[in-house]
Design an enzyme around this catalytic site. Structure first.
Site, PDB file in Angstrom:
ATOM      1  NE  ARG A 257     -64.104  64.459 -49.915  1.00  0.00           N
ATOM      2  CZ  ARG A 257     -64.859  63.497 -50.466  1.00  0.00           C
ATOM      3  NH1 ARG A 257     -64.661  62.231 -50.170  1.00  0.00           N
ATOM      4  NH2 ARG A 257     -65.800  63.817 -51.330  1.00  0.00           N
ATOM      5  CG  HIS A 261     -68.242  64.757 -47.362  1.00  0.00           C
ATOM      6  ND1 HIS A 261     -67.706  65.954 -47.768  1.00  0.00           N
ATOM      7  CD2 HIS A 261     -69.235  65.063 -46.485  1.00  0.00           C
ATOM      8  CE1 HIS A 261     -68.360  66.946 -47.170  1.00  0.00           C
ATOM      9  NE2 HIS A 261     -69.280  66.433 -46.387  1.00  0.00           N
ATOM     10  CE1 TYR A 270     -67.492  60.582 -53.664  1.00  0.00           C
ATOM     11  CE2 TYR A 270     -69.152  59.483 -52.326  1.00  0.00           C
ATOM     12  CZ  TYR A 270     -68.047  60.300 -52.421  1.00  0.00           C
ATOM     13  OH  TYR A 270     -67.475  60.811 -51.293  1.00  0.00           O
TER      14      TYR A 270
HETATM   15  C1  LIG Z   1     -75.592  75.660 -47.314  1.00  0.00           C
HETATM   16  C2  LIG Z   1     -75.320  74.187 -47.280  1.00  0.00           C
HETATM   17  N1  LIG Z   1     -75.783  73.394 -48.253  1.00  0.00           N
HETATM   18  C3  LIG Z   1     -75.524  72.059 -48.226  1.00  0.00           C
HETATM   19  C4  LIG Z   1     -74.796  71.511 -47.206  1.00  0.00           C
HETATM   20  C5  LIG Z   1     -74.506  70.014 -47.173  1.00  0.00           C
HETATM   21  N2  LIG Z   1     -73.086  69.803 -47.464  1.00  0.00           N
HETATM   22  C6  LIG Z   1     -72.227  69.512 -46.469  1.00  0.00           C
HETATM   23  S1  LIG Z   1     -70.661  69.344 -47.051  1.00  0.00           S
HETATM   24  C7  LIG Z   1     -71.119  69.638 -48.626  1.00  0.00           C
HETATM   25  C8  LIG Z   1     -70.109  69.618 -49.755  1.00  0.00           C
HETATM   26  C9  LIG Z   1     -69.127  70.723 -49.700  1.00  0.00           C
HETATM   27  O1  LIG Z   1     -68.121  70.532 -50.644  1.00  0.00           O
HETATM   28  P1  LIG Z   1     -66.877  71.474 -50.741  1.00  0.00           P
HETATM   29  O2  LIG Z   1     -67.292  72.902 -50.609  1.00  0.00           O
HETATM   30  O3  LIG Z   1     -66.146  71.108 -51.971  1.00  0.00           O
HETATM   31  O4  LIG Z   1     -66.017  71.138 -49.441  1.00  0.00           O
HETATM   32  P2  LIG Z   1     -65.303  69.761 -49.030  1.00  0.00           P
HETATM   33  O5  LIG Z   1     -66.283  69.005 -48.191  1.00  0.00           O
HETATM   34  O6  LIG Z   1     -64.957  69.033 -50.278  1.00  0.00           O
HETATM   35  O7  LIG Z   1     -64.120  70.162 -48.242  1.00  0.00           O
HETATM   36  C10 LIG Z   1     -72.497  69.863 -48.702  1.00  0.00           C
HETATM   37  C11 LIG Z   1     -73.217  70.139 -49.957  1.00  0.00           C
HETATM   38  C12 LIG Z   1     -74.360  72.380 -46.173  1.00  0.00           C
HETATM   39  N3  LIG Z   1     -73.642  71.930 -45.144  1.00  0.00           N
HETATM   40  N4  LIG Z   1     -74.603  73.705 -46.254  1.00  0.00           N
END
Ligand SMILES: Cc1ncc(C[n+]2csc(CCOP(=O)(O)OP(=O)(O)O)c2C)c(N)n1
Ligand SMILES: [Mg+2]
Length: 361
Positions: A257, A261, A270
């Site tokens: 990415r 985020h 970070y």
């Molecule tokens: C069940 C749940 N826990 C925590 C979150 C908060 N959260 C939103 S995005 C994220 C990170 C997700 O990372 P990844 O699966 O690697 O996807 P990316 O954003 O990198 O595409 C988190 C922890 C959430 N949306 N849902």
């Protein structure tokens, strides 16, 4: 130390970082120039859309937005392997996948402005609403694939999720179920190295995500996610495997990415600049594919400029239409949580309505 990946023997790569193809693998792929140009067009369009969406958020014209810059090859390569009758079950980052599958741009604008209508793809587009609950879409994709199998439909479900999602129970339950029932589903994980500010090495003890497939008795493939040709190849094979009744595949597309985020995040808190620069230059999927097309004599800067201006026009037209629509009232959210909201929810809805009215919002 900047975080990067090594091209290990277990990672499928056809187009390397210098834009050179492995000739044998490329010939085996048997891909025509028209498809190569379509891939390029979508990668470029994706990059332009993404930049524009970020600008719109900065101007206060849309809400929080999750950029996918850097992940275009993984998205375009996989989406072009998906057929019209297939289902896509996305997370919040698959903007270009959805556009390729036929979701109109206006849906996204509505969605990012908080309109529930924006979460509903048109009836002729087989796509689930965007999922924000991490990994929540994985059991749903498995259910969708199971329904297709029971109905005898020629339809594969492709589920998109990130590296962080593989730490959720839903991931493990979904993969187990899909393997037991040999379902027509492709699990497409974009390992972009980060789950917000948590790096992959703090997330899991295993070396790769693809290897987790072994535990579920399904095929696991690790692919260079910034190589659109390799992504197209592994996705096509996985779709064929699913379609012919040979069960699910877990694909780990190793990518990055490039941005934050979401627009509510700041990656400089970070990550090191060195790390991001490495991926933004040498490994960038757009730069890499452009240099390949140049070597093939298929690149034209006029064509590139025409695509950019076409996308900009498309966005301006969609914006003109979209900005006549008022932002959705917050109390509308009560209408979509349950089919029949209970009395408490109805009271809360009325309370919010009154408050909004009294504050003149
Ligand atoms: C069940 C749940 N826990 C925590 C979150 C908060 N959260 C939103 S995005 C994220 C990170 C997700 O990372 P990844 O699966 O690697 O996807 P990316 O954003 O990198 O595409 C988190 C922890 C959430 N949306 N849902
Ligand atoms: Mg991630």
């Amino acid at each position: 130390m900047p975080k990067t990946y090594e091209v290990k023997p277990d990672m499928v790569q056809i187009l390397n970082e210098d834009g050179e193809v492995d000739k044998d693998l490329f010939l085996k792929l048997n891909i025509d120039n028209e498809l190569l140009l379509t891939m390029y067009e979508w990668i470029l369009k994706g990059r332009v859309f993404d930049k524009k969406f970020i600008n719109l958020q900065r101007q206060g014209r849309i809400g929080t937005y999750g950029s996918f810059a850097g992940q275009e090859a993984a998205q375009v390569g996989s989406a072009l392997a998906i057929k019209k009758q297939d289902w896509i079950i996305p997370s919040y980052r698959e903007t270009v996948v959805s556009l390729i599958h036929g979701v109109p741009l206006n849906n996204f604008l509505m969605y990012f402005r908080g309109h529930f209508g924006g979460t509903r793809p048109p009836k002729n587009v087989n796509m689930f609403p965007i999922q924000h609950i991490i990994a929540g879409q994985i059991p749903q994709a498995v259910g969708c694939a199971w329904a297709s199998k029971l109905k005898g439909e020629d339809s594969v479900s492709t589920c998109y999720f990130g590296d962080g999602a593989t730490s959720q129970g839903d991931f493990h339950e979904g993969l187990n179920f899909a393997s037991v029932y040999k379902l027509p589903v492709v699990f497409f994980c974009q390992n972009n190295q980060w789950a917000i500010s948590v790096p992959i090495e703090k997330q899991m003890g295993s070396e790769t995500i693809a290897q987790k497939a072994t535990a579920y008795g399904m095929k696991g493939v690790r692919v260079d996610g910034n190589d659109v040709l390799a992504c197209y190849q592994v996705a096509t094979e996985a779709m064929e495997r699913a379609r012919s009744g040979n069960g699910p595949t877990l694909i780990e597309a190793v990518t990055y990415r490039l941005g934050s985020h979401t627009t509510a995040d700041d990656w400089t808190r970070y990550r090191s600049k060195d790390e991001v620069e490495l991926w933004a230059n040498k490994k960038d999927p757009l730069i890499r594919f452009e240099s390949f097309l140049k070597q093939q004599g298929l690149f034209s800067s006029e064509r590139k400029a025409a695509i950019v201006s076409m996308v900009e026009d498309e966005i301006e037209t969609a914006l003109a239409e979209f900005e006549t629509v008022k932002p959705a009232p917050a109390y509308e959210s009560f209408d979509f949580a349950y089919d029949k909201p209970d009395e408490d929810l109805l009271i809360q809805k009325e309370e919010l309505k009154r408050r909004i009215k009294s504050e003149g919002r």
